[in-house]
Motif scaffolding. Structure first.
Motif, PDB file in Angstrom:
ATOM      1  N   ILE A  52     -15.515  14.027   1.980  1.00 10.77           N
ATOM      2  CA  ILE A  52     -16.829  13.472   1.645  1.00 10.77           C
ATOM      3  C   ILE A  52     -16.702  11.992   1.282  1.00 10.77           C
ATOM      4  CG2 ILE A  52     -18.730  13.620  -0.013  1.00 10.77           C
ATOM      5  CD1 ILE A  52     -18.016  16.723  -0.082  1.00 10.77           C
ATOM      6  N   TRP A  53     -15.672  11.667   0.519  1.00  5.44           N
ATOM      7  CA  TRP A  53     -15.391  10.264   0.182  1.00  5.44           C
ATOM      8  C   TRP A  53     -15.186   9.441   1.445  1.00  5.44           C
ATOM      9  CZ3 TRP A  53     -10.436   8.238   1.294  1.00  5.44           C
ATOM     10  CH2 TRP A  53     -10.186   6.936   0.832  1.00  5.44           C
ATOM     11  N   TYR A  54     -14.372   9.960   2.358  1.00  2.00           N
ATOM     12  CA  TYR A  54     -14.085   9.236   3.592  1.00  2.00           C
ATOM     13  C   TYR A  54     -15.362   9.068   4.424  1.00  2.00           C
ATOM     14  CZ  TYR A  54     -11.851   7.854   7.939  1.00  2.00           C
ATOM     15  OH  TYR A  54     -11.491   7.159   9.079  1.00  2.00           O
ATOM     16  N   ALA A  55     -16.157  10.114   4.513  1.00  2.00           N
ATOM     17  CA  ALA A  55     -17.395  10.057   5.286  1.00  2.00           C
ATOM     18  C   ALA A  55     -18.316   8.964   4.767  1.00  2.00           C
ATOM     19  CB  ALA A  55     -18.094  11.418   5.229  1.00  2.00           C
ATOM     20  N   GLY A  56     -18.410   8.838   3.444  1.00  2.00           N
ATOM     21  CA  GLY A  56     -19.281   7.822   2.865  1.00  2.00           C
ATOM     22  C   GLY A  56     -18.862   6.416   3.235  1.00  2.00           C
ATOM     23  N   TRP A  57     -17.570   6.152   3.186  1.00  2.00           N
ATOM     24  CA  TRP A  57     -17.102   4.804   3.503  1.00  2.00           C
ATOM     25  C   TRP A  57     -17.181   4.498   4.986  1.00  2.00           C
ATOM     26  CZ3 TRP A  57     -17.169   1.080   0.290  1.00  2.00           C
ATOM     27  CH2 TRP A  57     -17.042   1.357  -1.089  1.00  2.00           C
ATOM     28  N   ALA A 239      -5.353  -7.724   1.629  1.00  2.00           N
ATOM     29  CA  ALA A 239      -5.641  -6.707   2.644  1.00  2.00           C
ATOM     30  C   ALA A 239      -6.550  -5.611   2.095  1.00  2.00           C
ATOM     31  CB  ALA A 239      -4.329  -6.103   3.153  1.00  2.00           C
ATOM     32  N   ILE A 240      -6.311  -5.201   0.859  1.00  2.00           N
ATOM     33  CA  ILE A 240      -7.135  -4.157   0.247  1.00  2.00           C
ATOM     34  C   ILE A 240      -8.571  -4.648   0.073  1.00  2.00           C
ATOM     35  CG2 ILE A 240      -7.463  -2.809  -1.881  1.00  2.00           C
ATOM     36  CD1 ILE A 240      -4.325  -2.805  -2.084  1.00  2.00           C
ATOM     37  N   LEU A 241      -8.733  -5.909  -0.311  1.00  3.13           N
ATOM     38  CA  LEU A 241     -10.078  -6.465  -0.447  1.00  3.13           C
ATOM     39  C   LEU A 241     -10.759  -6.597   0.913  1.00  3.13           C
ATOM     40  CD1 LEU A 241     -12.226  -7.571  -2.354  1.00  3.13           C
ATOM     41  CD2 LEU A 241     -11.176  -9.832  -2.109  1.00  3.13           C
ATOM     42  N   ARG A 242     -10.010  -7.016   1.933  1.00  5.97           N
ATOM     43  CA  ARG A 242     -10.571  -7.098   3.279  1.00  5.97           C
ATOM     44  C   ARG A 242     -11.029  -5.724   3.751  1.00  5.97           C
ATOM     45  NH1 ARG A 242     -13.579  -9.377   7.106  1.00  5.97           N
ATOM     46  NH2 ARG A 242     -12.597  -9.487   9.163  1.00  5.97           N
ATOM     47  N   ALA A 243     -10.240  -4.694   3.472  1.00 10.70           N
ATOM     48  CA  ALA A 243     -10.635  -3.342   3.858  1.00 10.70           C
ATOM     49  C   ALA A 243     -11.959  -2.958   3.196  1.00 10.70           C
ATOM     50  CB  ALA A 243      -9.538  -2.350   3.484  1.00 10.70           C
ATOM     51  N   ARG A 244     -12.112  -3.319   1.914  1.00 11.09           N
ATOM     52  CA  ARG A 244     -13.384  -3.013   1.234  1.00 11.09           C
ATOM     53  C   ARG A 244     -14.544  -3.723   1.925  1.00 11.09           C
ATOM     54  NH1 ARG A 244     -15.073  -1.084  -3.822  1.00 11.09           N
ATOM     55  NH2 ARG A 244     -17.338  -1.262  -3.927  1.00 11.09           N
ATOM     56  N   SER A 245     -14.336  -4.976   2.311  1.00 17.22           N
ATOM     57  CA  SER A 245     -15.418  -5.731   2.959  1.00 17.22           C
ATOM     58  C   SER A 245     -15.821  -5.102   4.283  1.00 17.22           C
ATOM     59  CB  SER A 245     -15.002  -7.189   3.160  1.00 17.22           C
ATOM     60  OG  SER A 245     -14.111  -7.331   4.253  1.00 17.22           O
ATOM     61  N   LEU A 246     -14.891  -4.377   4.923  1.00 18.69           N
ATOM     62  CA  LEU A 246     -15.139  -3.723   6.206  1.00 18.69           C
ATOM     63  C   LEU A 246     -15.429  -2.229   6.062  1.00 18.69           C
ATOM     64  CD1 LEU A 246     -12.211  -5.407   8.193  1.00 18.69           C
ATOM     65  CD2 LEU A 246     -14.652  -5.903   8.454  1.00 18.69           C
ATOM     66  N   CYS A 247     -15.479  -1.740   4.827  1.00 23.27           N
ATOM     67  CA  CYS A 247     -15.692  -0.305   4.557  1.00 23.27           C
ATOM     68  C   CYS A 247     -14.612   0.560   5.220  1.00 23.27           C
ATOM     69  CB  CYS A 247     -17.078   0.147   4.980  1.00 23.27           C
ATOM     70  SG  CYS A 247     -18.404  -0.595   3.991  1.00 23.27           S
ATOM     71  N   ILE A 248     -13.368   0.058   5.167  1.00 20.77           N
ATOM     72  CA  ILE A 248     -12.220   0.817   5.654  1.00 20.77           C
ATOM     73  C   ILE A 248     -11.545   1.474   4.452  1.00 20.77           C
ATOM     74  CG2 ILE A 248      -9.961   0.705   6.771  1.00 20.77           C
ATOM     75  CD1 ILE A 248     -10.945  -1.789   8.270  1.00 20.77           C
ATOM     76  N   PRO A 249     -11.458   2.806   4.404  1.00 24.27           N
ATOM     77  CA  PRO A 249     -10.777   3.460   3.291  1.00 24.27           C
ATOM     78  C   PRO A 249      -9.291   3.083   3.248  1.00 24.27           C
ATOM     79  CG  PRO A 249     -12.165   5.016   4.467  1.00 24.27           C
ATOM     80  CD  PRO A 249     -12.098   3.772   5.308  1.00 24.27           C
ATOM     81  N   VAL A 250      -8.734   3.104   2.053  1.00 19.73           N
ATOM     82  CA  VAL A 250      -7.341   2.704   1.821  1.00 19.73           C
ATOM     83  C   VAL A 250      -6.612   3.814   1.085  1.00 19.73           C
ATOM     84  CG1 VAL A 250      -5.843   1.081   0.574  1.00 19.73           C
ATOM     85  CG2 VAL A 250      -7.889   0.235   1.749  1.00 19.73           C
ATOM     86  N   ILE A 251      -5.381   4.087   1.506  1.00 23.17           N
ATOM     87  CA  ILE A 251      -4.473   4.939   0.734  1.00 23.17           C
ATOM     88  C   ILE A 251      -3.457   4.028   0.068  1.00 23.17           C
ATOM     89  CG2 ILE A 251      -2.830   6.837   0.750  1.00 23.17           C
ATOM     90  CD1 ILE A 251      -4.101   7.902   3.275  1.00 23.17           C
ATOM     91  N   LEU A 252      -3.447   4.025  -1.256  1.00 25.78           N
ATOM     92  CA  LEU A 252      -2.517   3.189  -2.010  1.00 25.78           C
ATOM     93  C   LEU A 252      -1.134   3.803  -2.026  1.00 25.78           C
ATOM     94  CD1 LEU A 252      -4.772   2.385  -5.102  1.00 25.78           C
ATOM     95  CD2 LEU A 252      -4.364   0.909  -3.114  1.00 25.78           C
ATOM     96  N   ASP A 253      -0.120   2.942  -2.002  1.00 25.70           N
ATOM     97  CA  ASP A 253       1.266   3.398  -2.067  1.00 25.70           C
ATOM     98  C   ASP A 253       1.715   3.458  -3.528  1.00 25.70           C
ATOM     99  OD1 ASP A 253       3.620   4.298  -0.686  1.00 25.70           O
ATOM    100  OD2 ASP A 253       4.538   2.367  -1.095  1.00 25.70           O
ATOM    101  N   GLY A 254       2.925   3.032  -3.808  1.00 26.23           N
ATOM    102  CA  GLY A 254       3.531   3.232  -5.114  1.00 26.23           C
ATOM    103  C   GLY A 254       3.208   2.171  -6.146  1.00 26.23           C
ATOM    104  N   PHE A 255       4.136   1.970  -7.063  1.00 28.26           N
ATOM    105  CA  PHE A 255       3.917   1.135  -8.234  1.00 28.26           C
ATOM    106  C   PHE A 255       3.541  -0.300  -7.877  1.00 28.26           C
ATOM    107  CE2 PHE A 255       6.011  -1.380 -11.784  1.00 28.26           C
ATOM    108  CZ  PHE A 255       5.012  -1.137 -12.715  1.00 28.26           C
ATOM    109  N   ILE A 256       4.234  -0.877  -6.910  1.00 29.95           N
ATOM    110  CA  ILE A 256       3.998  -2.284  -6.568  1.00 29.95           C
ATOM    111  C   ILE A 256       2.647  -2.450  -5.892  1.00 29.95           C
ATOM    112  CG2 ILE A 256       4.904  -4.276  -5.324  1.00 29.95           C
ATOM    113  CD1 ILE A 256       7.679  -2.638  -5.533  1.00 29.95           C
ATOM    114  N   CYS A 257       2.339  -1.579  -4.954  1.00 32.00           N
ATOM    115  CA  CYS A 257       1.034  -1.616  -4.301  1.00 32.00           C
ATOM    116  C   CYS A 257      -0.093  -1.421  -5.316  1.00 32.00           C
ATOM    117  CB  CYS A 257       0.976  -0.530  -3.229  1.00 32.00           C
ATOM    118  SG  CYS A 257      -0.635  -0.379  -2.428  1.00 32.00           S
TER     119      CYS A 257
END
Length: 339
Positions: A52-57, A239-257
């Protein structure tokens, strides 16, 4: 690369002030569809919420994941000269070659789940400054790195994973997390590439020294990134901010990400609503950071490799969630009683 889209931190703040939100019509449609699928309510657990989250974005009540992208950024850190890693900085360049040759773990995982892969080296011959002596980057340098991340995102992607490579970057991430969320240096400083004992205590001291040396910049999250970050960390944030501007969902990686992502969330609460946490890494402070971001991890497999590997593995979880949501029959379609 074309001219950097960001010349100042104020331009990044402007983007953060006007973020798009998920498509509520698609969310409602996905909720309705989920309620009609051939299963007891809630039987697929978090998979239902993810779909549902993915569908919304994506603005589609019955979406399909066709074009995931894995982006790995590489940078070198001046603070590595403080002995905070078990490996020398030369390893960053060597690992970039390995990524380009397709030989790293993340290459295999990207291929496994049908994702495109790209590694972006960022001025590897010019490490950031040692942040125990002052800011790691100038405003121009952080903007250039942030721009590299922004420009690396494929507008046609429908899912993004960002990873990193950079000897010394767990030290940088620990310093960022401490500046953003408080606590002590030891709370956020982990083994990274394998330091322990006296070396681990020295690493925590380097983190504390970094905050002391940059105290006048720490009230603003973007300046925290400038003072304590690395080019690859800034690029992941871009890149994460650009994805938000394009409504592209993101999967975050580990501590550094997640440290990179946390900068955005602290600068603009809700900036990570398009993100889920792919996994909980074995780096000791990652769970603490996930808690601060209110992001429960999809996987917990004791991984601590970085390079986007945990998030890349979690592509399969999200693909499964979306496949069930969009591909299952409804009670009416299946002729099953109970819907």
């Amino acid at each position: 690369m074309s001219q950097d889209p960001f010349q100042s931190l104020s331009q990044i703040r402007e983007i953060l002030s006007q973020l798009p939100n998920p498509d509520q019509e698609a969310v409602v449609g996905a909720l309705n569809r989920n309620g009609q699928l051939t299963k007891p309510p809630g039987a697929l657990g978090r998979l239902e919420d993810l779909a549902i989250w993915y569908a919304g974005w994506r603005g589609d009540h019955r979406p399909v994941i066709r074009a995931p992208q894995v982006l790995v950024f590489a940078g070198n850190h001046g603070v590595a000269a403080r002995g905070v890693s078990a490996f020398p900085p030369e390893v960053t360049v060597q690992m970039v070659a390995n990524f380009q040759a397709g030989g790293a773990a993340v290459n295999q995982l990207a291929k496994c789940f049908g994702a495109t892969f790209m590694v972006v080296p960022l001025d590897l011959d010019r490490p950031t400054q040692d942040f125990t002596q002052g800011p790691a980057m100038s405003e121009a340098e952080i903007c250039a790195a942030f721009s590299a991340g922004w420009q690396g995102v494929d507008p046609d992607a429908d899912l993004l994973i960002t990873g990193e490579m950079g000897i010394g970057n767990t030290t940088s991430a620990a310093a960022i997390a401490l500046a953003l969320f408080g606590g002590t240096a030891r709370d956020w400083t982990g083994r990274g590439t394998g330091v322990e004992g006296a070396a681990l205590e020295a690493k925590a001291q380097v983190v504390a020294d970094g905050l002391a040396a940059n105290a006048d910049l720490l009230a603003d999250p973007l300046q925290v990134l400038q003072a304590l970050g690395g080019r690859e960390i800034a690029a992941m944030a871009g890149a994460i901010l650009r994805a938000r501007s394009l409504c592209i969902p993101v999967i975050l990686d580990g501590f550094i990400c997640c440290a990179a992502a946390a900068v955005l969330e602290k600068a603009r609460p809700g900036a990570l609503d398009h993100c889920v946490a792919g996994h909980r890494s074995a780096e000791q402070a990652h769970q603490r950071l996930l808690d601060a971001l209110h992001k429960p991890a999809l996987l917990s497999l004791g991984m601590r490799l970085g390079e986007g590997s945990g998030a890349a593995l979690a592509i399969g979880v999200l693909q499964g969630a979306v496949a069930c949501h969009s591909g299952m029959a409804t009670f009416a379609e299946a002729g099953v009683a109970g819907g």
